[in-house]
Design a protein around this motif. Structure first.
Motif, PDB file in Angstrom:
ATOM      1  N   ASN A 301      48.060  31.366  47.590  1.00 30.96           N
ATOM      2  CA  ASN A 301      48.142  33.047  46.758  1.00 30.96           C
ATOM      3  C   ASN A 301      48.580  32.684  45.204  1.00 30.96           C
ATOM      4  O   ASN A 301      48.294  33.138  44.178  1.00 30.96           O
ATOM      5  N   ASN A 305      46.264  32.236  41.972  1.00 34.76           N
ATOM      6  CA  ASN A 305      46.485  33.081  40.807  1.00 34.76           C
ATOM      7  C   ASN A 305      46.543  32.308  39.631  1.00 34.76           C
ATOM      8  O   ASN A 305      46.251  32.836  38.494  1.00 34.76           O
ATOM      9  N   LYS A 363      41.684  42.065  37.946  1.00 31.71           N
ATOM     10  CA  LYS A 363      40.663  41.494  37.779  1.00 31.71           C
ATOM     11  C   LYS A 363      39.413  43.041  38.562  1.00 31.71           C
ATOM     12  O   LYS A 363      40.027  43.342  38.535  1.00 31.71           O
ATOM     13  N   GLY A 372      47.409  39.458  47.284  1.00 37.42           N
ATOM     14  CA  GLY A 372      47.687  37.875  46.730  1.00 37.42           C
ATOM     15  C   GLY A 372      48.906  38.379  47.087  1.00 37.42           C
ATOM     16  O   GLY A 372      50.117  37.890  48.042  1.00 37.42           O
TER      17      GLY A 372
HETATM   18 MG   LIG Z   1      45.675  37.009  43.307  1.00 36.56          MG
END
Ligand SMILES: [Mg+2]
Ligand SMILES: Nc1ncnc2c1ncn2[C@@H]1O[C@H](COP(=O)(O)OP(=O)(O)OP(=O)(O)O)[C@@H](O)[C@H]1O
Length: 406
Positions: A301, A305, A363, A372
């Motif tokens: 995660n 990211n 996002k 996440g």
């Molecule tokens: Mg993420």
């Protein structure tokens, strides 16, 4: 019984002898005291301090107690501070007015010291109780959110697991059968070098050479797809507590390296940015007991990211080589530290505050679920008793620091 700890009391009165008396009484009872000799001055002080209770005189020159109360209750920051009115009036109307304005109690002058102390302490206890209640309610909600998340994920993973495993199982047989059929076809071709017109036509029509070349590739890519789905399902199951088996000793550097390998295609250069450089600063770590699958999920995660940031905000990549730094080490005999930092776009303080909330994402729809980091947070803090913190300076980069007790 809740102890009355040192609390901060704001006394608002225009008469210095009242202030003096109350000051001593409150101090004797272990409270800290702040004074204001007018409503205006009280409101000013409330801009910078947040007392636990306010003793407010009604009759004051300039802004009276009622107006002072109205204004401080209008301010979100102060509206929950209990206000006790002080009044020489025994006028019922005034008392009702005070309660309507949000007062929690009133005391009448001349003061009875014991009575003042008793009333103040009751209100402080109530306030403390209220705070504790809010705190436990928040914790309950948090736990509820995380456990229902786990259940949801476990449920989905379980449902998807069956069809996936039967596709995976059949794919293997399909492949074997196809190989058999192809070799049979090859035999026919060998022995029937001049097939009848109808067959030659069919061969041309279906472009047999291409078909024979493409089919194994298709099967291979289906296999890859199924493997990937199984991987995802496996990691999804490791999110959910139901699946948590036992802690095992593991080498987390290996976990990080595997994660980087899985992500390698995303690190490569693309149309909008150069290759992402990964700097590893691995310290000497002992193997330690952990849920390694879940920790890998955390690495996955955090790293994806960071890659997302480089992919989204490309303008920053113009000056800097996009870089992800992973450093590990022991900060004392029993704490492992893992830092994952990027030199990407960073984030605003507003985003940073909500980072670990479930479903918080910046996002576009369909790209991020916003889960996440909330899942990572759960894995580090709840499952491993550690801490996960983020610091970021907009324009410069972001750093996540993991501490895990071993
Ligand atoms: Mg993420
Ligand atoms: N390294 C980073 N730099 C800048 N912003 C970040 C970084 N990591 C996370 N964020 C911000 O935190 C938000 C939440 O991240 P999180 O991983 O929880 O969800 P997500 O990436 O949006 O979706 P997904 O569930 O697919 O991971 C992101 O949308 C992004 O705005």
């Amino acid at each position: 019984m809740i102890e009355i700890q040192e609390n901060l009391i704001l006394i608002v009165d225009d008469k210095s002898y009242n202030i003096e008396l109350l000051f001593h009484v409150m101090q004797l009872n272990g409270h800290r005291v702040l004074v204001a000799n007018s409503g205006e001055s009280a409101l000013q002080k409330l801009q910078i301090v947040c007392p636990d209770l306010i003793l407010l005189d009604i009759m004051m020159p300039g802004m009276d107690g009622f107006e002072t109360c109205r204004r401080l209750k209008a301010d979100d920051k102060n509206k929950d501070i209990p206000v006790i009115f002080m009044t020489a009036l025994t006028n019922t109307e005034d008392k009702i007015k005070a309660f309507k304005l949000g007062a929690v109690d009133y005391i009448t002058k001349p003061f009875q010291k014991e009575e003042v102390v008793a009333r103040v302490n009751v209100q402080l206890q109530l306030r403390n109780l209220n705070r504790q209640l809010q705190q436990s309610q928040f914790q309950l909600m948090q736990t509820e959110k995380i456990s229902s998340l786990g259940q949801l994920v476990a449920g989905v993973a379980h449902e998807v697991n069956n069809p996936v495993s039967f596709i995976a199982g059949n794919l293997e047989y399909t492949n074997n059968y196809l190989e058999d059929l192809i070799s049979l076809l090859n035999l026919y071709q060998k022995h029937l070098s001049h097939p009848p017109e109808e067959i030659t036509q069919k061969i041309a029509e279906i472009d047999l050479d291409f078909l024979l070349e493409d089919l194994p590739k298709m099967i291979a890519s289906m296999n890859l797809g199924i493997e990937r789905i199984s991987d995802i399902m496996r990691s999804l199951r490791s999110f959910s507590r139901k699946d948590a088996t036992q802690k095992k000793t593991a080498d987390i550097h290996q976990g990080i390296d595997t994660t980087l390998m899985i992500l390698s295609h995303r690190l490569k250069a693309n149309k909008s940015r150069p290759q992402i450089e990964v700097v590893k600063e691995y310290g000497n770590l002992p193997e330690f007991e952990c849920y390694s699958g879940q920790l890998n999920q955390v690495f996955m995660n955090l790293l994806s990211n960071a890659i997302d940031v480089f992919d989204e905000k490309v303008e920053i990549g113009k000056q800097n080589t996009p870089q992800i730094r992973i450093s590990t080490g022991l900060i004392d005999d029993n704490t492992v530290e893992i830092i994952i930092a990027d030199n990407g776009y960073g984030m605003s303080e507003e985003v940073r505050k909500k980072l670990f909330n479930a479903f918080f994402t910046t996002k576009p729809e369909g790209k991020g679920t916003g889960l996440g980091l909330s899942i990572s947070y759960q894995i580090i803090t709840e499952t491993h008793g550690g801490s996960l913190e983020c610091s970021s300076s907009p324009g410069k980069g972001t750093q996540f620091v993991i501490h895990i007790p071993i």
